[in-house]
Write a protein that holds these residues in place. Structure first.
Motif, PDB file in Angstrom:
ATOM      1  N   LYS A  80       0.834  -1.205   0.000  1.00 52.56           N
ATOM      2  CA  LYS A  80       0.000   0.000   0.000  1.00 52.56           C
ATOM      3  C   LYS A  80       0.872   1.260   0.000  1.00 52.56           C
ATOM      4  CE  LYS A  80      -3.833   2.120   2.510  1.00 52.56           C
ATOM      5  NZ  LYS A  80      -4.760   1.983   3.644  1.00 52.56           N
ATOM      6  N   LEU A  81       1.970   1.230   0.773  1.00 53.87           N
ATOM      7  CA  LEU A  81       2.907   2.358   0.765  1.00 53.87           C
ATOM      8  C   LEU A  81       3.450   2.602  -0.641  1.00 53.87           C
ATOM      9  CD1 LEU A  81       5.338   2.023   3.829  1.00 53.87           C
ATOM     10  CD2 LEU A  81       3.854   3.955   3.285  1.00 53.87           C
ATOM     11  N   LEU A  82       3.888   1.532  -1.292  1.00 53.42           N
ATOM     12  CA  LEU A  82       4.422   1.653  -2.647  1.00 53.42           C
ATOM     13  C   LEU A  82       3.399   2.249  -3.596  1.00 53.42           C
ATOM     14  CD1 LEU A  82       6.469  -1.624  -3.241  1.00 53.42           C
ATOM     15  CD2 LEU A  82       7.332   0.704  -3.069  1.00 53.42           C
ATOM     16  N   LYS A  83       2.206   1.706  -3.547  1.00 50.93           N
ATOM     17  CA  LYS A  83       1.145   2.195  -4.425  1.00 50.93           C
ATOM     18  C   LYS A  83       0.864   3.672  -4.156  1.00 50.93           C
ATOM     19  CE  LYS A  83      -3.507   1.138  -6.023  1.00 50.93           C
ATOM     20  NZ  LYS A  83      -4.671   0.273  -5.860  1.00 50.93           N
ATOM     21  N   VAL A  94      12.010  -4.373  -0.925  1.00 51.33           N
ATOM     22  CA  VAL A  94      12.672  -4.415   0.383  1.00 51.33           C
ATOM     23  C   VAL A  94      12.595  -3.049   1.058  1.00 51.33           C
ATOM     24  CG1 VAL A  94      14.851  -4.777   1.594  1.00 51.33           C
ATOM     25  CG2 VAL A  94      14.141  -6.365  -0.190  1.00 51.33           C
ATOM     26  N   ASP A  95      12.832  -1.977   0.299  1.00 55.22           N
ATOM     27  CA  ASP A  95      12.715  -0.634   0.877  1.00 55.22           C
ATOM     28  C   ASP A  95      11.329  -0.428   1.479  1.00 55.22           C
ATOM     29  OD1 ASP A  95      15.291   0.031   0.191  1.00 55.22           O
ATOM     30  OD2 ASP A  95      14.730   1.342  -1.472  1.00 55.22           O
ATOM     31  N   ALA A  96      10.316  -0.894   0.784  1.00 56.64           N
ATOM     32  CA  ALA A  96       8.941  -0.719   1.279  1.00 56.64           C
ATOM     33  C   ALA A  96       8.713  -1.483   2.573  1.00 56.64           C
ATOM     34  CB  ALA A  96       7.935  -1.148   0.219  1.00 56.64           C
ATOM     35  N   THR A  97       9.258  -2.699   2.694  1.00 58.24           N
ATOM     36  CA  THR A  97       9.063  -3.446   3.940  1.00 58.24           C
ATOM     37  C   THR A  97       9.832  -2.799   5.091  1.00 58.24           C
ATOM     38  OG1 THR A  97      10.834  -5.038   3.410  1.00 58.24           O
ATOM     39  CG2 THR A  97       8.566  -5.648   2.788  1.00 58.24           C
ATOM     40  N   VAL A  98      11.014  -2.250   4.793  1.00 60.68           N
ATOM     41  CA  VAL A  98      11.791  -1.562   5.831  1.00 60.68           C
ATOM     42  C   VAL A  98      11.063  -0.279   6.249  1.00 60.68           C
ATOM     43  CG1 VAL A  98      13.976  -0.386   6.346  1.00 60.68           C
ATOM     44  CG2 VAL A  98      13.986  -2.560   5.090  1.00 60.68           C
ATOM     45  N   CYS A 123       8.453   7.183   3.667  1.00 60.72           N
ATOM     46  CA  CYS A 123       8.227   7.520   5.081  1.00 60.72           C
ATOM     47  C   CYS A 123       7.745   8.946   5.300  1.00 60.72           C
ATOM     48  CB  CYS A 123       9.515   7.310   5.887  1.00 60.72           C
ATOM     49  SG  CYS A 123      10.105   5.621   5.942  1.00 60.72           S
ATOM     50  N   GLY A 124       7.902   9.799   4.298  1.00 55.83           N
ATOM     51  CA  GLY A 124       7.552  11.193   4.486  1.00 55.83           C
ATOM     52  C   GLY A 124       8.412  11.804   5.574  1.00 55.83           C
ATOM     53  N   ASP A 125       7.797  12.633   6.395  1.00 58.95           N
ATOM     54  CA  ASP A 125       8.555  13.289   7.468  1.00 58.95           C
ATOM     55  C   ASP A 125       8.364  12.592   8.810  1.00 58.95           C
ATOM     56  OD1 ASP A 125       5.942  13.973   8.044  1.00 58.95           O
ATOM     57  OD2 ASP A 125       6.299  16.139   8.045  1.00 58.95           O
ATOM     58  N   ARG A 126       7.817  11.386   8.794  1.00 61.36           N
ATOM     59  CA  ARG A 126       7.560  10.659  10.043  1.00 61.36           C
ATOM     60  C   ARG A 126       8.785   9.940  10.592  1.00 61.36           C
ATOM     61  NH1 ARG A 126       2.591   7.191   8.416  1.00 61.36           N
ATOM     62  NH2 ARG A 126       2.999   6.248  10.432  1.00 61.36           N
ATOM     63  N   VAL A 127       9.827   9.812   9.769  1.00 59.18           N
ATOM     64  CA  VAL A 127      11.074   9.150  10.176  1.00 59.18           C
ATOM     65  C   VAL A 127      12.217  10.059   9.784  1.00 59.18           C
ATOM     66  CG1 VAL A 127      12.580   7.161   9.800  1.00 59.18           C
ATOM     67  CG2 VAL A 127      10.092   6.823   9.907  1.00 59.18           C
ATOM     68  N   ARG A 128      13.121  10.343  10.713  1.00 62.15           N
ATOM     69  CA  ARG A 128      14.311  11.126  10.367  1.00 62.15           C
ATOM     70  C   ARG A 128      15.288  10.210   9.646  1.00 62.15           C
ATOM     71  NH1 ARG A 128      19.458  12.773  13.072  1.00 62.15           N
ATOM     72  NH2 ARG A 128      20.261  14.328  11.635  1.00 62.15           N
ATOM     73  N   LEU A 129      15.783  10.632   8.513  1.00 62.75           N
ATOM     74  CA  LEU A 129      16.675   9.816   7.695  1.00 62.75           C
ATOM     75  C   LEU A 129      18.098  10.347   7.807  1.00 62.75           C
ATOM     76  CD1 LEU A 129      14.361   9.586   4.591  1.00 62.75           C
ATOM     77  CD2 LEU A 129      14.597   7.916   6.440  1.00 62.75           C
ATOM     78  N   VAL A 130      19.022   9.434   8.050  1.00 66.72           N
ATOM     79  CA  VAL A 130      20.440   9.756   8.120  1.00 66.72           C
ATOM     80  C   VAL A 130      21.138   8.935   7.060  1.00 66.72           C
ATOM     81  CG1 VAL A 130      22.528   9.678   9.535  1.00 66.72           C
ATOM     82  CG2 VAL A 130      20.331  10.288  10.579  1.00 66.72           C
ATOM     83  N   ALA A 131      21.792   9.589   6.130  1.00 70.83           N
ATOM     84  CA  ALA A 131      22.511   8.908   5.055  1.00 70.83           C
ATOM     85  C   ALA A 131      23.768   8.229   5.588  1.00 70.83           C
ATOM     86  CB  ALA A 131      22.872   9.891   3.957  1.00 70.83           C
TER      87      ALA A 131
END
Length: 132
Positions: A80-83, A94-98, A123-131
């Motif tokens: 559903k996220l992917l769609k 895999v990215d979608a399941t993570v 994830c939008g802004d709900r998760v802070r992403l660190v490269a």
């Protein structure tokens, strides 16, 4: 540093933990010392398990993390996220399941990822992403 309840490691984040990467290890140690739970998705474990990975290092890294299973419900939510963001196919699976797993963790959540662009879309802004 913000106090994160959960830190999600994608395959590159877990690989950095396994290999004790000099750039990523200090961040992981700060998170752990602050009481942050390290979490990986079962698909991430599959991604990092290959012939060149030292089994002892892998087991040591896995002893420090919580491993979340991809259930049927999680798979449906990931699809559903992917769609929802107009992505599809095995290259995003895999990215979608993570991402799905990260979104249901206690927050605030930070993710150590090599794929900031796709994870931001998922994830939008709900998760802070660190490269990493």
């Amino acid at each position: 540093m913000t106090r994160y309840v959960t830190a999600v490691l994608d395959s590159q984040g877990l690989s950095a933990l396994i290999e004790q990467d000099r750039k990523v290890t200090p961040l992981i140690r700060r998170l752990q010392s602050a009481g942050t739970d390290l979490v990986v998705c079962t698909n991430t474990l599959v991604e990092v398990s290959h012939a060149r990975v030292n089994p002892a290092k892998l087991n040591r890294a896995l002893s420090a993390v919580k491993i979340e299973a991809v259930t049927a419900g999680a798979a449906r939510a990931a699809a559903k996220l992917l769609k929802g963001v107009g992505l599809h196919g095995h290259e995003y699976a895999v990215d979608a399941t993570v991402a799905e797993m990260a979104l249901r963790q206690p927050g605030p959540v930070v993710m150590l990822t090599s794929d900031v662009e796709d994870m931001r879309a998922l994830c939008g802004d709900r998760v802070r992403l660190v490269a990493v």
